[in-house]
Write a protein that holds these residues in place. Structure first.
Motif, PDB file in Angstrom:
ATOM      1  N   GLU A 254       0.153  30.251  -1.109  1.00  0.00           N
ATOM      2  CA  GLU A 254      -1.286  30.275  -0.809  1.00  0.00           C
ATOM      3  C   GLU A 254      -1.475  31.269   0.335  1.00  0.00           C
ATOM      4  O   GLU A 254      -0.545  31.520   1.108  1.00  0.00           O
ATOM      5  CB  GLU A 254      -1.800  28.887  -0.398  1.00  0.00           C
ATOM      6  CG  GLU A 254      -1.142  28.319   0.851  1.00  0.00           C
ATOM      7  CD  GLU A 254      -1.766  27.011   1.335  1.00  0.00           C
ATOM      8  OE1 GLU A 254      -2.494  26.368   0.571  1.00  0.00           O
ATOM      9  OE2 GLU A 254      -1.519  26.653   2.500  1.00  0.00           O
TER      10      GLU A 254
ATOM     11  N   ARG B 118       3.240  31.102  -7.502  1.00  0.00           N
ATOM     12  CA  ARG B 118       3.694  29.723  -7.731  1.00  0.00           C
ATOM     13  C   ARG B 118       4.506  29.702  -9.009  1.00  0.00           C
ATOM     14  O   ARG B 118       4.038  30.189 -10.049  1.00  0.00           O
ATOM     15  CB  ARG B 118       2.498  28.765  -7.876  1.00  0.00           C
ATOM     16  CG  ARG B 118       1.700  28.665  -6.623  1.00  0.00           C
ATOM     17  CD  ARG B 118       0.531  27.704  -6.739  1.00  0.00           C
ATOM     18  NE  ARG B 118      -0.294  27.849  -5.547  1.00  0.00           N
ATOM     19  CZ  ARG B 118      -1.404  27.200  -5.313  1.00  0.00           C
ATOM     20  NH1 ARG B 118      -1.851  26.326  -6.190  1.00  0.00           N
ATOM     21  NH2 ARG B 118      -2.083  27.392  -4.201  1.00  0.00           N
TER      22      ARG B 118
ATOM     23  N   GLU C 141       4.879  28.008 -11.517  1.00  0.00           N
ATOM     24  CA  GLU C 141       4.280  26.927 -12.304  1.00  0.00           C
ATOM     25  C   GLU C 141       5.210  26.532 -13.455  1.00  0.00           C
ATOM     26  O   GLU C 141       5.771  27.405 -14.125  1.00  0.00           O
ATOM     27  CB  GLU C 141       2.944  27.388 -12.904  1.00  0.00           C
ATOM     28  CG  GLU C 141       1.900  27.827 -11.893  1.00  0.00           C
ATOM     29  CD  GLU C 141       1.154  26.670 -11.264  1.00  0.00           C
ATOM     30  OE1 GLU C 141       1.483  25.510 -11.568  1.00  0.00           O
ATOM     31  OE2 GLU C 141       0.249  26.926 -10.437  1.00  0.00           O
TER      32      GLU C 141
ATOM     33  N   THR D 296      -1.373  31.174 -13.789  1.00  0.00           N
ATOM     34  CA  THR D 296      -0.304  32.169 -13.868  1.00  0.00           C
ATOM     35  C   THR D 296       0.656  31.962 -12.709  1.00  0.00           C
ATOM     36  O   THR D 296       0.388  31.162 -11.815  1.00  0.00           O
ATOM     37  CB  THR D 296      -0.894  33.587 -13.799  1.00  0.00           C
ATOM     38  OG1 THR D 296      -1.716  33.670 -12.639  1.00  0.00           O
ATOM     39  CG2 THR D 296      -1.725  33.906 -15.025  1.00  0.00           C
TER      40      THR D 296
ATOM     41  N   GLU E 152      -9.553  33.100   0.180  1.00  0.00           N
ATOM     42  CA  GLU E 152      -9.589  31.850   0.947  1.00  0.00           C
ATOM     43  C   GLU E 152     -10.260  32.058   2.297  1.00  0.00           C
ATOM     44  O   GLU E 152     -10.168  33.122   2.897  1.00  0.00           O
ATOM     45  CB  GLU E 152      -8.178  31.310   1.153  1.00  0.00           C
ATOM     46  CG  GLU E 152      -7.499  30.897  -0.137  1.00  0.00           C
ATOM     47  CD  GLU E 152      -6.326  29.955   0.098  1.00  0.00           C
ATOM     48  OE1 GLU E 152      -6.487  28.756  -0.143  1.00  0.00           O
ATOM     49  OE2 GLU E 152      -5.257  30.431   0.520  1.00  0.00           O
TER      50      GLU E 152
ATOM     51  N   GLU F 120     -10.767  23.218 -12.746  1.00  0.00           N
ATOM     52  CA  GLU F 120     -11.012  23.686 -11.374  1.00  0.00           C
ATOM     53  C   GLU F 120     -11.208  25.197 -11.306  1.00  0.00           C
ATOM     54  O   GLU F 120     -10.376  25.957 -11.787  1.00  0.00           O
ATOM     55  CB  GLU F 120      -9.827  23.279 -10.495  1.00  0.00           C
ATOM     56  CG  GLU F 120      -9.932  23.777  -9.081  1.00  0.00           C
ATOM     57  CD  GLU F 120      -8.679  23.485  -8.259  1.00  0.00           C
ATOM     58  OE1 GLU F 120      -7.907  22.566  -8.613  1.00  0.00           O
ATOM     59  OE2 GLU F 120      -8.459  24.198  -7.262  1.00  0.00           O
TER      60      GLU F 120
HETATM   61  N1  GAP Z   1      -5.049  26.841   0.207  1.00  0.00           N
HETATM   62  C1  GAP Z   1      -5.464  25.857  -0.726  1.00  0.00           C
HETATM   63  C2  GAP Z   1      -5.089  26.167  -2.096  1.00  0.00           C
HETATM   64  O1  GAP Z   1      -4.332  27.084  -2.352  1.00  0.00           O
HETATM   65  P1  GAP Z   1      -5.397  25.383  -4.549  1.00  0.00           P
HETATM   66  O2  GAP Z   1      -6.416  24.452  -5.139  1.00  0.00           O
HETATM   67  O3  GAP Z   1      -3.979  25.124  -4.836  1.00  0.00           O
HETATM   68  O4  GAP Z   1      -5.695  25.359  -2.989  1.00  0.00           O
HETATM   69  C3  GAP Z   1      -7.019  27.417  -4.745  1.00  0.00           C
HETATM   70  O5  GAP Z   1      -5.741  26.866  -4.984  1.00  0.00           O
HETATM   71  C4  GAP Z   1      -7.486  28.174  -5.973  1.00  0.00           C
HETATM   72  O6  GAP Z   1      -6.510  29.149  -6.347  1.00  0.00           O
HETATM   73  C5  GAP Z   1      -7.645  27.304  -7.228  1.00  0.00           C
HETATM   74  O7  GAP Z   1      -8.900  26.655  -7.242  1.00  0.00           O
HETATM   75  C6  GAP Z   1      -7.539  28.334  -8.329  1.00  0.00           C
HETATM   76  O8  GAP Z   1      -8.761  29.006  -8.511  1.00  0.00           O
HETATM   77  C7  GAP Z   1      -6.518  29.307  -7.756  1.00  0.00           C
HETATM   78  N2  GAP Z   1      -5.176  29.018  -8.304  1.00  0.00           N
HETATM   79  C8  GAP Z   1      -4.291  28.099  -7.879  1.00  0.00           C
HETATM   80  N3  GAP Z   1      -3.160  28.131  -8.622  1.00  0.00           N
HETATM   81  C9  GAP Z   1      -3.341  29.088  -9.551  1.00  0.00           C
HETATM   82  C10 GAP Z   1      -2.540  29.619 -10.624  1.00  0.00           C
HETATM   83  N4  GAP Z   1      -1.307  29.173 -10.859  1.00  0.00           N
HETATM   84  N5  GAP Z   1      -3.054  30.606 -11.390  1.00  0.00           N
HETATM   85  C11 GAP Z   1      -4.306  31.096 -11.145  1.00  0.00           C
HETATM   86  N6  GAP Z   1      -5.090  30.648 -10.146  1.00  0.00           N
HETATM   87  C12 GAP Z   1      -4.629  29.660  -9.355  1.00  0.00           C
END
Ligand code: GAP
Length: 494
Positions: A174, A206, A208, A218, A225, A297
């Motif tokens: 993040e 990440r 994932e 992804t 942020e 989300e």
């Molecule tokens: N700092 C807090 C944070 O990172 P999060 O809900 O894990 O919170 C924020 O991530 C936003 O980042 C999510 O609402 C989403 O839009 C985006 N996001 C998180 N993981 C993602 C992924 N693997 N692929 C694409 N977008 C992602």
């Protein structure tokens, strides 16, 4: 019609928005490349976000931090211990699943009641022939699944030439942590007073377990942020400052998505239950969008309290406080965090903009992007590509407008086709140069020095002097609506 994911994937590839990463090698399941139009759209999203939430606000500043950070950052933040998902593996086909998602998948079944015939059964439903429910791997339908194991989502790498434990570091999962570890640098260098926010847009990574659904989830993505620091002892409108600002940010973020085109009926708020709150959060509200895969989300807005600053202070040994002049005391600010994903925002803007319409008995696909987001702002089209004088004027107009906006020239098809092409990528305005514009030199006719502007959504056309084009587009691309501007010029009946 609402766009399906397949329609968006196909349009994205065909028109240069998004390509499968490393496609010529078979692609990767979790990475995507932004093409010529995709990068414009993505840059526009980030630009308006920065302009509206940083540039326009006196209480906001920005940073751009490095992706590789000191490895202790991730110990202090809790990511090393808590940033995990439970996963299960198939003992037969080795497919890996998130344990908490396994029941949400369609499952493969070799049905004993039909001599082992293979069926794909919807998530959570029993087999219609034998009545069995899923117990085995949903992918192959044969292997047993392992017991759940916790899997850390951070990408591990090594800093420097030696692959040893001391050199282990992580790609940031993040962007947020850089705002916390730079809290004091920003505070001192900019002489800020609470409440204030620090913003950053950049890549996060990440690992994932089950990425997918195009650019929705992804392994490499971009985030926008904000960490908005408030004095926990302050009250605003009779409420604790952190709670007041949390609600303000929820409202501001929702309004931002609506302002740039997401329809109300496709947006909603979702409050996190107590048991799903992240380890740092006092309260989290998601803005959800009705993606082609269903409500999911789009962004999260969390009240992270003083958790992060306290943790980094503890692990670094540095004070991360703010001196409250009025109360003559040091306080650890609370933080409200609006966290959005750029890729998810792009997917939502694209899905919402997509329309299939019937125009004079023909299907027209149009992306009704907000003009500020549209990857191309204007297309300049010569009506006759063999007429040198027409082409020359059209090229000059393109070059002139391109100093301010992304403008293209296209003469590779008949005009009707060219309009459809621009509709399909969401270009709000087309400029057509024709015989009337340039006249006929041989006959001594000078032309009216006017061109046709066609608006994408209404398909209305007006005739505008070439000399006024830049001023007209400054208005149209600066917020003046077509309905307000068009009546000032003669219409063209098509
Ligand atoms: N700092 C807090 C944070 O990172 P999060 O809900 O894990 O919170 C924020 O991530 C936003 O980042 C999510 O609402 C989403 O839009 C985006 N996001 C998180 N993981 C993602 C992924 N693997 N692929 C694409 N977008 C992602």
């Amino acid at each position: 019609m609402n766009a399906t994911m397949d329609v968006l994937v196909s349009l994205s590839k065909r028109r240069g928005f998004v390509f499968q990463s490393s496609e010529i090698y078979g692609g990767t399941g979790s990475c995507w490349d932004y093409g010529p139009l995709g990068v414009e759209l993505k840059n526009n999203i980030k630009r308006v976000w920065w302009r509206d939430f940083v540039q326009a606000r006196a209480d906001m500043v920005g940073i751009d931090a490095s992706i590789l950070m000191h490895s202790t950052v991730w110990k202090a933040s809790g990511h090393l211990d808590h940033f995990t998902d439970p996963m299960v593996d198939c003992r037969e086909c080795k497919h890996r699943f998130r344990a908490d998602h396994v029941n949400d998948l369609p499952w493969t079944h070799h049905c004993p009641a039909t001599k082992g015939n293979k069926f794909t059964i919807p998530p959570g439903e029993p087999c219609g022939h034998c009545g069995q429910r899923r117990t085995l791997c949903p992918e192959c339908g044969k292997g047993e699944l392992t017991a759940p194991r916790q899997f850390n989502l951070m990408f591990k790498t090594f800093m420097g030439p030696v692959e040893e434990d001391a050199a282990v570091t992580y790609l940031r999962p993040e962007t947020a942590q850089a705002m916390f570890v730079n809290f004091d640098n920003v505070l001192q260098s900019m002489r800020l007073k609470l409440p204030f926010g620090v913003a950053q847009a950049g890549r996060s990574f990440r690992n994932e377990i089950t990425p997918g659904n195009f650019i929705f989830r992804t392994r490499e993505f971009e985030q926008m942020e904000i960490e908005y620091f408030v004095n926990p002892h302050d009250r605003v409108d009779g409420r604790p400052a952190d709670e007041y600002w949390h609600d303000r940010w929820i409202g501001d973020c929702m309004a931002w998505f609506q302002r740039y085109g997401l329809r109300d009926e496709n947006l909603r708020l979702r409050e996190h239950d107590k048991d799903e709150l992240a380890h740092y959060a006092k309260r989290t509200v998601d803005i959800e969008y009705k993606f082609p895969i269903g409500w999911s989300e789009l962004m999260g807005i969390a009240n992270r309290t003083d958790f992060d600053l306290k943790q980094h202070s503890k692990w670094s040994g540095k004070s991360l406080t703010y001196f409250d002049e009025e109360r003559k005391e040091h306080v650890v600010p609370y933080v409200v965090e609006p966290a959005a994903g750029v890729d998810r925002a792009l997917l939502a803007f694209m899905a919402d903009a997509y329309r299939e319409e019937e125009v004079r008995g023909e299907k027209r696909v149009v992306l009704r992007f907000h003009p500020e987001l549209a990857p191309l702002k204007v297309a300049v089209l010569p009506l006759l590509k063999k007429r040198e004088d027409i082409v020359r004027v059209a090229q000059t107009i393109r070059a002139d407008l391109a100093r301010q906006w992304r403008v293209v020239y296209d003469d590779t098809a008949a005009i009707g086709r060219l309009y459809r092409r621009q509709d399909e990528v969401g270009t709000p305005y087309c400029v057509t140069v024709d015989v009337q514009t340039v006249g006929d030199a041989e006959r001594g006719e000078t032309g009216d020095q006017r061109v046709t502007i066609r608006e994408r959504d209404s398909m209305e056309q007006i005739r505008v002097p070439v000399a006024e084009l830049a001023a007209v587009f400054r208005e149209l691309l600066g917020g003046v609506t077509w309905a307000d501007l068009a009546p000032r010029y003669p219409p063209v009946r098509s």
